[in-house]
Design a protein around this motif. Structure first.
Motif, PDB file in Angstrom:
ATOM      1  N   UNK A 173     -17.916 -93.353  44.798  1.00 30.62           N
ATOM      2  CA  UNK A 173     -17.606 -93.853  46.133  1.00 30.62           C
ATOM      3  C   UNK A 173     -16.127 -93.669  46.462  1.00 30.62           C
ATOM      4  N   UNK A 174     -15.785 -93.488  47.746  1.00 29.56           N
ATOM      5  CA  UNK A 174     -14.384 -93.429  48.134  1.00 29.56           C
ATOM      6  C   UNK A 174     -13.718 -94.776  47.898  1.00 29.56           C
ATOM      7  N   UNK A 175     -12.380 -94.783  47.895  1.00 28.40           N
ATOM      8  CA  UNK A 175     -11.662 -95.997  47.503  1.00 28.40           C
ATOM      9  C   UNK A 175     -11.832 -97.158  48.483  1.00 28.40           C
ATOM     10  N   UNK A 176     -12.248 -96.878  49.716  1.00 31.46           N
ATOM     11  CA  UNK A 176     -12.402 -97.959  50.684  1.00 31.46           C
ATOM     12  C   UNK A 176     -13.834 -98.476  50.787  1.00 31.46           C
ATOM     13  N   UNK A 177     -14.698 -98.085  49.849  1.00 28.95           N
ATOM     14  CA  UNK A 177     -16.057 -98.632  49.714  1.00 28.95           C
ATOM     15  C   UNK A 177     -16.261 -98.940  48.232  1.00 28.95           C
ATOM     16  N   UNK A 178     -16.750-100.136  47.921  1.00 31.93           N
ATOM     17  CA  UNK A 178     -16.963-100.466  46.505  1.00 31.93           C
ATOM     18  C   UNK A 178     -18.090-101.474  46.338  1.00 31.93           C
ATOM     19  N   UNK A 179     -18.938-101.218  45.344  1.00 32.71           N
ATOM     20  CA  UNK A 179     -19.962-102.177  44.957  1.00 32.71           C
ATOM     21  C   UNK A 179     -19.266-103.354  44.279  1.00 32.71           C
ATOM     22  N   UNK A 180     -19.613-104.576  44.682  1.00 32.52           N
ATOM     23  CA  UNK A 180     -18.993-105.773  44.123  1.00 32.52           C
ATOM     24  C   UNK A 180     -19.875-106.454  43.087  1.00 32.52           C
ATOM     25  N   UNK A 181     -21.168-106.354  43.238  1.00 33.92           N
ATOM     26  CA  UNK A 181     -22.101-106.960  42.291  1.00 33.92           C
ATOM     27  C   UNK A 181     -23.459-106.288  42.439  1.00 33.92           C
ATOM     28  N   UNK A 182     -24.313-106.478  41.451  1.00 37.90           N
ATOM     29  CA  UNK A 182     -25.688-105.970  41.504  1.00 37.90           C
ATOM     30  C   UNK A 182     -26.581-106.919  40.725  1.00 37.90           C
ATOM     31  N   UNK A 183     -27.837-106.999  41.119  1.00 38.49           N
ATOM     32  CA  UNK A 183     -28.795-107.821  40.387  1.00 38.49           C
ATOM     33  C   UNK A 183     -30.210-107.378  40.735  1.00 38.49           C
ATOM     34  N   UNK A 184     -31.145-107.697  39.862  1.00 37.19           N
ATOM     35  CA  UNK A 184     -32.556-107.429  40.122  1.00 37.19           C
ATOM     36  C   UNK A 184     -33.117-108.513  41.033  1.00 37.19           C
ATOM     37  N   UNK A 185     -34.056-108.144  41.885  1.00 39.39           N
ATOM     38  CA  UNK A 185     -34.703-109.101  42.778  1.00 39.39           C
ATOM     39  C   UNK A 185     -36.216-108.894  42.723  1.00 39.39           C
ATOM     40  N   UNK A 186     -36.930-109.860  43.264  1.00 41.31           N
ATOM     41  CA  UNK A 186     -38.384-109.762  43.307  1.00 41.31           C
ATOM     42  C   UNK A 186     -38.808-108.623  44.239  1.00 41.31           C
ATOM     43  N   UNK A 187     -39.977-108.045  44.026  1.00 42.84           N
ATOM     44  CA  UNK A 187     -40.426-106.906  44.836  1.00 42.84           C
ATOM     45  C   UNK A 187     -40.511-107.195  46.331  1.00 42.84           C
ATOM     46  N   UNK A 188     -40.722-108.458  46.712  1.00 41.85           N
ATOM     47  CA  UNK A 188     -40.865-108.766  48.132  1.00 41.85           C
ATOM     48  C   UNK A 188     -39.536-109.109  48.802  1.00 41.85           C
ATOM     49  N   UNK A 189     -38.419-109.030  48.061  1.00 38.12           N
ATOM     50  CA  UNK A 189     -37.119-109.299  48.673  1.00 38.12           C
ATOM     51  C   UNK A 189     -36.766-108.190  49.665  1.00 38.12           C
ATOM     52  N   UNK A 190     -36.208-108.582  50.803  1.00 37.97           N
ATOM     53  CA  UNK A 190     -35.782-107.627  51.816  1.00 37.97           C
ATOM     54  C   UNK A 190     -34.402-108.043  52.310  1.00 37.97           C
ATOM     55  N   UNK A 191     -33.415-107.160  52.175  1.00 37.54           N
ATOM     56  CA  UNK A 191     -32.031-107.521  52.498  1.00 37.54           C
ATOM     57  C   UNK A 191     -31.897-108.059  53.916  1.00 37.54           C
ATOM     58  N   UNK A 192     -32.624-107.474  54.872  1.00 43.70           N
ATOM     59  CA  UNK A 192     -32.513-107.921  56.265  1.00 43.70           C
ATOM     60  C   UNK A 192     -33.491-109.051  56.583  1.00 43.70           C
ATOM     61  N   UNK A 193     -34.764-108.846  56.292  1.00 39.22           N
ATOM     62  CA  UNK A 193     -35.781-109.805  56.712  1.00 39.22           C
ATOM     63  C   UNK A 193     -35.762-111.106  55.928  1.00 39.22           C
ATOM     64  N   UNK A 194     -35.231-111.090  54.705  1.00 43.26           N
ATOM     65  CA  UNK A 194     -35.169-112.320  53.912  1.00 43.26           C
ATOM     66  C   UNK A 194     -33.966-113.188  54.269  1.00 43.26           C
TER      67      UNK A 194
END
Length: 283
Positions: free
Chosen positions: A82-103
């Protein structure tokens, strides 16, 4: 994943043919990390789309991982590409029905504005700018009209794709830290350009060009053409979504401490309305 980024070099979050978006950069980085053939990407879904020039401190995305990796590897490995002005801060596993927007149960934004006779330089692109003095009492009074469930059509961009203009504004905080103003918004969801359009009205009222009652009048009109111009994007930060606690999705990143905050001992809730708070204007 939780992603932080500076938005001024990108055409917003959502993928576009020119590839100059945060989503394009992230999906290509993920593909390189997992070793997909050139031209393939790992599709992602975000919690809240941001416009060109808008920043994010905890943009949450979900995706179906094509390979198994240790959690820390998803952070460090993806950041390598990634370029220096975008960075992943954390990651984790979630349940299959998790939805970043709808949840998501809500979303939070902050707007940083510098009040000074001269335009910003060091913080150019990272804050808005006003050269006329702002009155916090006028802006706080105006903000009270926004709390609750309303039709926000007067603050909705013409290109907005939301099915309904009705949203619940849960909290607005207006604080001053030195020469900087920080406006915090929390709602069930936001319409396209809604925060920037609200800022246009708040700045108009705070600078004395309209009365505090002007906000309620605009809200009742439900007509975008009657409202002030959209405030520039510089200074707008997507703080992140809010999920049910049992999902254990991080609500903050280290960048939250970088953004100026009013000291806790100086913050005072507005007695007339518990959802609107702020500190007195600088004397």
């Amino acid at each position: 994943m939780g992603i932080a980024y500076r938005g001024q070099n990108y055409h917003g979050w959502q993928s576009q043919p020119d590839g100059r978006t945060v989503q394009d950069k992230l999906e290509r980085a993920l593909a390189e990390f997992v070793g997909l053939p050139r031209g393939e990407v790992v599709p992602t879904v975000c919690a809240g789309r941001t416009d060109a020039g808008v920043h994010a401190l905890n943009q949450v995305v979900h995706f179906d991982a094509p390979v198994a990796r240790e959690i820390f590897s998803w952070v460090r490995g993806t950041n390598r590409f990634l370029p220096e002005d975008i960075a992943v801060q954390w990651a984790q596993n979630v349940e299959p029905d998790f939805h970043a927007r709808n949840s998501a149960r809500g979303r939070q934004y902050a707007f940083l504005v510098r009040e000074s006779a001269a335009r910003p330089a060091i913080e150019a692109g990272l804050c808005g700018w006003v050269f006329r003095p702002l009155d916090i009492d006028r802006m706080r009074q105006a903000a009270r009209a926004l709390i609750g469930e309303h039709d926000f059509s007067s603050f909705r961009a013409s290109a907005c794709q939301a099915l309904s203009p009705v949203k619940e504004m849960r909290r607005i905080e207006i604080n001053r830290i030195g020469d900087y103003w920080r406006f915090d918004f929390e709602a069930s969801a936001f319409l396209h350009h809604m925060v920037r359009n609200l800022m246009g009205a708040l700045i108009t009222i705070g600078s004395g060009n309209q009365s505090p009652e002007y906000m309620a009048e605009l809200l009742a009109e439900r007509n975008r053409e009657l409202a002030p111009p959209t405030f520039p994007a510089a200074g707008l930060y997507f703080l992140g979504p809010i999920y049910d606690p049992h999902l254990a999705v991080p609500r903050r990143t280290a960048a939250h401490d970088w953004l100026p905050r009013v000291p806790v001992e100086l913050a005072r809730p507005d007695e007339a309305h518990p959802y609107v708070s702020g500190t007195p204007a600088k004397q």
